[in-house]
Design an enzyme around this catalytic site. Structure first.
Site, PDB file in Angstrom:
ATOM      1  N   LYS A 181       0.891  -1.189   0.000  1.00  0.00           N
ATOM      2  CA  LYS A 181       0.000   0.000   0.000  1.00  0.00           C
ATOM      3  C   LYS A 181       0.915   1.220   0.000  1.00  0.00           C
ATOM      4  CE  LYS A 181      -1.867   3.036   1.916  1.00  0.00           C
ATOM      5  NZ  LYS A 181      -1.604   4.453   1.482  1.00  0.00           N
ATOM      6  N   GLU A 256       8.958   1.400  11.459  1.00  0.00           N
ATOM      7  CA  GLU A 256      10.024   2.377  11.211  1.00  0.00           C
ATOM      8  C   GLU A 256       9.367   3.750  11.247  1.00  0.00           C
ATOM      9  OE1 GLU A 256      12.172   1.104   7.685  1.00  0.00           O
ATOM     10  OE2 GLU A 256      13.085  -0.501   8.825  1.00  0.00           O
ATOM     11  N   CYS A 290      13.794  10.653   7.289  1.00  0.00           N
ATOM     12  CA  CYS A 290      13.555  10.239   8.677  1.00  0.00           C
ATOM     13  C   CYS A 290      14.803  10.393   9.521  1.00  0.00           C
ATOM     14  CB  CYS A 290      13.054   8.803   8.706  1.00  0.00           C
ATOM     15  SG  CYS A 290      14.147   7.642   7.902  1.00  0.00           S
ATOM     16  N   GLU A 389       9.082  16.638  15.043  1.00  0.00           N
ATOM     17  CA  GLU A 389       9.639  16.358  13.711  1.00  0.00           C
ATOM     18  C   GLU A 389       9.007  17.311  12.695  1.00  0.00           C
ATOM     19  OE1 GLU A 389       8.490  12.674  11.726  1.00  0.00           O
ATOM     20  OE2 GLU A 389      10.570  12.384  11.126  1.00  0.00           O
TER      21      GLU A 389
HETATM   22  P1  NAD Z   1       2.137   8.539   7.470  1.00  0.00           P
HETATM   23  O1  NAD Z   1       2.203   7.808   8.780  1.00  0.00           O
HETATM   24  O2  NAD Z   1       1.156   9.636   7.327  1.00  0.00           O
HETATM   25  O3  NAD Z   1       1.803   7.518   6.287  1.00  0.00           O
HETATM   26  C1  NAD Z   1       2.597   6.393   6.022  1.00  0.00           C
HETATM   27  C2  NAD Z   1       1.748   5.348   5.341  1.00  0.00           C
HETATM   28  O4  NAD Z   1       0.753   4.896   6.256  1.00  0.00           O
HETATM   29  C3  NAD Z   1       1.003   5.845   4.112  1.00  0.00           C
HETATM   30  O5  NAD Z   1       0.987   4.834   3.136  1.00  0.00           O
HETATM   31  C4  NAD Z   1      -0.395   6.090   4.650  1.00  0.00           C
HETATM   32  O6  NAD Z   1      -1.386   6.001   3.659  1.00  0.00           O
HETATM   33  C5  NAD Z   1      -0.516   4.959   5.647  1.00  0.00           C
HETATM   34  N1  NAD Z   1      -1.517   5.175   6.705  1.00  0.00           N
HETATM   35  C6  NAD Z   1      -1.963   6.347   7.217  1.00  0.00           C
HETATM   36  N2  NAD Z   1      -2.899   6.110   8.168  1.00  0.00           N
HETATM   37  C7  NAD Z   1      -3.031   4.771   8.257  1.00  0.00           C
HETATM   38  C8  NAD Z   1      -3.836   3.909   9.076  1.00  0.00           C
HETATM   39  N3  NAD Z   1      -4.693   4.391   9.967  1.00  0.00           N
HETATM   40  N4  NAD Z   1      -3.713   2.591   8.911  1.00  0.00           N
HETATM   41  C9  NAD Z   1      -2.834   2.070   8.030  1.00  0.00           C
HETATM   42  N5  NAD Z   1      -2.064   2.838   7.210  1.00  0.00           N
HETATM   43  C10 NAD Z   1      -2.150   4.172   7.340  1.00  0.00           C
HETATM   44  O7  NAD Z   1       3.618   9.000   7.182  1.00  0.00           O
HETATM   45  P2  NAD Z   1       4.109   9.928   5.972  1.00  0.00           P
HETATM   46  O8  NAD Z   1       3.689  11.325   6.273  1.00  0.00           O
HETATM   47  O9  NAD Z   1       3.722   9.274   4.684  1.00  0.00           O
HETATM   48  O10 NAD Z   1       5.703   9.783   6.091  1.00  0.00           O
HETATM   49  C11 NAD Z   1       6.509  10.601   6.862  1.00  0.00           C
HETATM   50  C12 NAD Z   1       6.877   9.917   8.176  1.00  0.00           C
HETATM   51  O11 NAD Z   1       7.550   8.699   7.924  1.00  0.00           O
HETATM   52  C13 NAD Z   1       7.836  10.743   9.011  1.00  0.00           C
HETATM   53  O12 NAD Z   1       7.449  10.710  10.350  1.00  0.00           O
HETATM   54  C14 NAD Z   1       9.165  10.006   8.837  1.00  0.00           C
HETATM   55  O13 NAD Z   1      10.103  10.180   9.868  1.00  0.00           O
HETATM   56  C15 NAD Z   1       8.712   8.599   8.757  1.00  0.00           C
HETATM   57  N6  NAD Z   1       9.732   7.775   8.111  1.00  0.00           N
HETATM   58  C16 NAD Z   1      10.434   6.881   8.893  1.00  0.00           C
HETATM   59  C17 NAD Z   1      11.437   6.106   8.331  1.00  0.00           C
HETATM   60  C18 NAD Z   1      12.210   5.119   9.156  1.00  0.00           C
HETATM   61  O14 NAD Z   1      12.852   4.268   8.575  1.00  0.00           O
HETATM   62  N7  NAD Z   1      12.178   5.189  10.483  1.00  0.00           N
HETATM   63  C19 NAD Z   1      11.725   6.223   6.968  1.00  0.00           C
HETATM   64  C20 NAD Z   1      10.999   7.138   6.208  1.00  0.00           C
HETATM   65  C21 NAD Z   1       9.995   7.906   6.791  1.00  0.00           C
END
Ligand code: NAD
Length: 499
Positions: A181, A256, A290, A389
Site C-alpha cells: 500500500k 520504522e 527520517c 519532527e
Molecule cells: P504517514 O504515517 O502519514 O503515512 C505512512 C503510510 O501509512 C502511508 O501509506 C499512509 O497512507 C498509511 N496510513 C496512514 N494512516 C493509516 C492507518 N490508519 N492505517 C494504516 N495505514 C495508514 O507517514 P508519511 O507522512 O507518509 O511519512 C513521513 C513519516 O515517515 C515521518 O514521520 C518520517 O520520519 C517517517 N519515516 C520513517 C522512516 C524510518 O525508517 N524510520 C523512513 C521514512 C519515513
C-alpha cells in the site's frame, strides 16, 4: 518542469497479475508539487479491494511455487527485478522527481539504491544458513525457516520507490507473497512495479498493490485476518494506530517511525567536514528524511563561528525545480505538508529562536512548494521546533558546554532514530555515540548505509529492526525440530509398580 514521458492518466491497483480499478470505482487526484494541480487520478482502494489483493496473495502463497522455491531460484528472479529497475532507472528517477519534488540527481541515487535492495537480499538468502545444535550423542536440534505468509507493506511518501523496494526485496526473498500500500501522495513510481515484476518473471499473485488513502486501504490491510505481518514506515502517530489494530490478530510488526536526530559537533572536530555532514544531513532529500540530523548541537567555544558558517552554506544551497541538475532542494511533496513546514517556521519565530537563514519561499520561485534552507539558532530544548519532527529543510542549532550537556540535549526528545557525532577524539566519539539513545549512530560520517546492519529506531522512532538478516528474521518464522539420535533418557512415568 517539463512533463516526463509516460505519465499515466490513471493509476490502478495491481491484483493477481492484473491492473484493476477499485471495485467501487472510487478514485482520488494526484497533484504535482510544482503547481499543486492534479495530473492523474488514482484508484482509491477500500476494504473490498484489499480483500481481493489478500486473496490473490494468499492463494499464490498456499498454491503457487513461490514460497517453496529454493533460495537460488528466488534470488535469480530478484536479480532480474534489479536488472529491470536498472534498465529503466532514468525513467524511474524522472517520475519520482515529478511526483515527489525530489531533485533529479537525488532521485537517480534512490533508483540505484532500489536495484541494490533487490541484489542485496537476493545474495543474502542464497548464503543464509539455518542453525543446528547437537546435544551430546542423544539429540540433534535444527531450525527451519518458513516464510510467514502474506506480508502487508505500508510505505510513506518520502523516497517512495526506494522505501517500497526496501520492504519488497526481503519479503519476496524470504518467500512471502505481498500486498503493498504505497503512500497516497506519491503513487506514481510504484505504478512501474507491475511491468518490472512481470519482466523479471514474478508469478501472478505474488506481488500486489492496493493504492489508496491510509485510513481506508492501509487500515483495511492492517485489520485483515489473513495478513500475519505488517511492515510499516511512517509517522509515529500512525504507528500507534496500526499497533492497536494489529493487536487484535497478534500480528508481527516492524515499525520504522519518525525522528528528530541530533548532530553533535565538538570543538575538536574537522569543522569543514562536520559542516558538510550537517548541511547534507538535513537539507538532502528536501529535508524529508527520517534520519535527518535536524538538531545540530555545537560546543559553545565554536558556536558563533559554526552558526555563521552554517547560515552562509544554507543561504547558498540551491533551491529550484526538481528537474534541474543544479538543484539541491526541490519542491516539498504536497501543499498540505508545505503549509505544515511553514507553520513550524512561524512557530520557531514566535518561540524566540533566531532565524539566520531561509524561512521563506525563494524569490525566483513564485509558485510550488518551495522553501529556502532554513536555520534557527539559539534554539532551547523546550521549544516545539526542538522537540517535534518538522520533516522539511529546517534545522535547529543549540549550544552545549560539555560532553554531559551534549548527551543530555541529544537525548532530550521522545525520538531515538539516528545520531551523528563529530569529534577529533575517537574515545569520546565512541562514548558519546553509545550514550545517545538512538537506533543508529554515525561517528565522523554522514548517513552512509550498510545494508547488512540493523536499521531502525528506539524510543518513539520504532520497534524492531530490518536490514541484513534482521529483515529475513522478520519475514520468516523460525521453528525448531528436536530429533533423538541416541537416547535422550525419557523418564518412565507409570511403569514402576507403586506399593
Ligand atoms: P504517514 O504515517 O502519514 O503515512 C505512512 C503510510 O501509512 C502511508 O501509506 C499512509 O497512507 C498509511 N496510513 C496512514 N494512516 C493509516 C492507518 N490508519 N492505517 C494504516 N495505514 C495508514 O507517514 P508519511 O507522512 O507518509 O511519512 C513521513 C513519516 O515517515 C515521518 O514521520 C518520517 O520520519 C517517517 N519515516 C520513517 C522512516 C524510518 O525508517 N524510520 C523512513 C521514512 C519515513
Amino acid at each position: 518542469m517539463t512533463r516526463p514521458d509516460g505519465l499515466p492518466g490513471q493509476i490502478p491497483h495491481f491484483i493477481g497479475g492484473k491492473q484493476v480499478p477499485s471495485i467501487s470505482g472510487a478514485t482520488f487526484d494526484n497533484l504535482d508539487p510544482l503547481t499543486n494541480q492534479a495530473y492523474c487520478t488514482v484508484a482509491a482502494g477500500e476494504a473490498a479491494d484489499v480483500s481481493a489483493a489478500v486473496a490473490a496473495a494468499r492463494s499464490a502463497f498456499a498454491d503457487g511455487p513461490w514460497a517453496g522455491l529454493l533460495p537460488r531460484a528466488r534470488a535469480r528472479i530478484l536479480h532480474a527485478i534489479a536488472d529491470a529497475i536498472e534498465s529503466r532507472d532514468e525513467h524511474i528517477a524522472q517520475l519520482e522527481a515529478w511526483d515527489t519534488g525530489l531533485p533529479i540527481t537525488q532521485a537517480r541515487g534512490q533508483a540505484r539504491r532500489a536495484a541494490e535492495n533487490f541484489r542485496f537480499f537476493a545474495d543474502l538468502v542464497v548464503g543464509l544458513h539455518e542453525d543446528a545444535f547437537r546435544v551430546g550423542d542423544s539429540q540433534l536440534n535444527y531450525v527451519v525457516r518458513q516464510p510467514k505468509g502474506v506480508a502487508g507493506l505500508i510505505t510513506p511518501w518520502n523516497t517512495p520507490f526506494m522505501l517500497e523496494t526496501w520492504k519488497l526485496a526481503p519479503s519476496l526473498a524470504s518467500g512471502c507473497t505481498v500486498v503493498l500500500k504505497p503512500a497516497e501522495w506519491t503513487p506514481l513510481s510504484a505504478s512501474l512495479l507491475p511491468e518490472i515484476m512481470a519482466e523479471a518473471g514474478v508469478p501472478d499473485g505474488v506481488f500486489n498493490i492496493v493504492q489508496g488513502i491510509g485510513e481506508d486501504a492501509g487500515a483495511a490491510l492492517v485489520a485483515h485476518p489473513d495478513v500475519p505481518l505488517i511492515s510499516f514506515t511512517g509517522e509515529t502517530t500512525t504507528g500507534r494506530i496500526i499497533m492497536r489494530s494489529a493487536a487484535d490478530h497478534l500480528k508481527s510488526l516492524s515499525m520504522e517511525l519518525g525522528g528528530k536526530s541530533p548532530c553533535v559537533v565538538f570543538a575538536d572536530a574537522d569543522l569543514e567536514r562536520a559542516l558538510d555532514g550537517a548541511v547534507f544531513g538535513v537539507f538532502s532529500l528536501n529535508g524529508e528524511r527520517c534520519t535527518a540530523g535536524s538538531r545540530i548541537l555545537v560546543e559553545r567555544s565554536i558556536y558563533d563561528e559554526f552558526v555563521a558558517r552554517l547560515a552562509e552554506r544554507a543561504q547558498r544551497v540551491t533551491v529550484g525545480p526538481p528537474s534541474d541538475p543544479a538543484t539541491q532542494i526541490g519542491a516539498l511533496v504536497h501543499r498540505e505538508h508545505y503549509e505544515r513546514v511553514l507553520a513550524y517556521v512561524a512557530i520557531g519565530q514566535a518561540e524566540g529562536a533566531r532565524l539566520v537563514a531561509g524561512g521563506r519561499r525563494p524569490q525566483h520561485l513564485t509558485e510550488g512548494n518551495f522553501l529556502g534552507a532554513t536555520v534557527f539558532a539559539d534554539v532551547e530544548p523546550e521549544m516545539r521546533i526542538f522537540q517535534e519532527e518538522i520533516f522539511g529543510p529546517v534545522v535547529c542549532v543549540t549550544p552545549f558546554t560539555d560532553e554531559a550537556e551534549a548527551v543530555a540535549l541529544a537525548n532530550d526528545t521522545k525520538y531515538g532514530l539516528a545520531a551523528y557525532v563529530w569529534t577529533g577524539d575517537l574515545k569520546r566519539g565512541h562514548r558519546v555515540a553509545r550514550a545517545i539513545q538512538s537506533g543508529m549512530a554515525w561517528l565522523n560520517s554522514h548517513n552512509v548505509r550498510d545494508l547488512r546492519t540493523p536499521f531502525g529506531g528506539i524510543k518513539a522512532s520504532g520497534l524492531g529492526h530490518e536490514g541484513g538478516h534482521h529483515s529475513i528474521d522478520f519475514y520468516t518464522d523460525q521453528r525448531v525440530i528436536h530429533v533423538a539420535v541416541g537416547d535422550p533418557g525419557t523418564p518412565r512415568f507409570g511403569v514402576s509398580t507403586a506399593s
